[in-house]
Enzyme design. Structure first.
Site, PDB file in Angstrom:
ATOM      1  N   GLN A 149       0.858  -1.151   0.015  1.00 29.56           N
ATOM      2  CA  GLN A 149       0.092   0.238  -0.136  1.00 29.56           C
ATOM      3  C   GLN A 149       0.901   1.145  -0.203  1.00 29.56           C
ATOM      4  O   GLN A 149       1.124   1.718   1.027  1.00 29.56           O
ATOM      5  CB  GLN A 149      -1.121   0.107   1.167  1.00 29.56           C
ATOM      6  CG  GLN A 149      -1.848   1.140   1.334  1.00 29.56           C
ATOM      7  CD  GLN A 149      -3.244   0.648   1.155  1.00 29.56           C
ATOM      8  OE1 GLN A 149      -3.698  -0.154   1.486  1.00 29.56           O
ATOM      9  NE2 GLN A 149      -4.002   1.875   0.631  1.00 29.56           N
ATOM     10  N   PHE A 150       1.277   1.657  -1.307  1.00 33.11           N
ATOM     11  CA  PHE A 150       2.178   2.902  -1.432  1.00 33.11           C
ATOM     12  C   PHE A 150       1.608   4.081  -0.897  1.00 33.11           C
ATOM     13  O   PHE A 150       2.053   5.208  -0.150  1.00 33.11           O
ATOM     14  CB  PHE A 150       2.528   3.007  -2.910  1.00 33.11           C
ATOM     15  CG  PHE A 150       1.564   3.861  -3.568  1.00 33.11           C
ATOM     16  CD1 PHE A 150       1.552   5.117  -3.880  1.00 33.11           C
ATOM     17  CD2 PHE A 150       0.536   2.876  -4.348  1.00 33.11           C
ATOM     18  CE1 PHE A 150       0.676   5.482  -4.807  1.00 33.11           C
ATOM     19  CE2 PHE A 150      -0.137   3.510  -5.120  1.00 33.11           C
ATOM     20  CZ  PHE A 150      -0.163   4.895  -5.479  1.00 33.11           C
ATOM     21  N   THR A 151       0.153   3.995  -0.640  1.00 32.90           N
ATOM     22  CA  THR A 151      -0.449   5.246  -0.270  1.00 32.90           C
ATOM     23  C   THR A 151      -0.398   5.548   1.104  1.00 32.90           C
ATOM     24  O   THR A 151      -0.664   6.695   1.668  1.00 32.90           O
ATOM     25  CB  THR A 151      -2.135   5.251  -0.633  1.00 32.90           C
ATOM     26  OG1 THR A 151      -2.639   4.027   0.045  1.00 32.90           O
ATOM     27  CG2 THR A 151      -2.425   5.105  -2.044  1.00 32.90           C
TER      28      THR A 151
END
Length: 152
Positions: free
Chosen positions: A78-80
């Site tokens: 989850q890069f966010t």
């Protein structure tokens, strides 16, 4: 590295309508990798997470780890988690790791977890995933390697 850890009764992830990972009792982890993370960061985060004692013992105290309860892991990239929302209304993701290196560290993190936990399921890096879970508690923690271990 940042991790959102949710204690779950069960969790699963699908891509294009196909289930690609599912677990029973354990942790569903959303894992963000920054451009500053290393294998050392991933190993230390995996060790910390897998040793967390957040399952209840016979006295109702959060005193048991994943290993103590034969728990399972579902790890979703989850890069966010590295969104910077300080300016304007559109998040910046400049602190997120470059995709190739972030994927390598995501894989390495899961390999490190397998040293502690028998079942480690995964999402698909970079894919549009649908995640379902039954949160147990709810019990949710956020860990940041910078806060835990300082600059590596």
């Amino acid at each position: 590295m940042r991790a959102v850890i949710q204690r779950v009764l069960r969790a699963g992830v699908t891509v294009d309508g196909q289930t690609i990972g599912q677990i029973g009792k354990g942790f569903m982890i959303l894992l963000g990798v920054s451009g500053e993370d290393t294998e050392e960061t991933a190993r230390r985060m995996a060790d910390k997470i897998c040793r967390l004692r957040i399952f209840e013992d016979e006295n109702g105290k959060t005193n048991l780890s994943l290993g103590d309860v034969n728990g399972e892991l579902l790890v979703i990239s989850q890069f966010t988690l590295y969104a910077d929302c300080r300016k304007g209304n559109r998040p910046s993701f400049i602190k997120a790791g470059e995709p190739g290196e972030a994927n390598r560290l995501y894989e390495y993190f899961m390999d490190c977890c397998r040293q502690h936990v028998a079942v480690v399921e995964r999402g698909q890096f970079g894919a549009d995933m649908k995640v379902e879970l039954v949160n147990d508690g709810p019990f949710t923690l956020m860990l940041d390697s910078q806060e835990l271990f300082g600059k590596q």
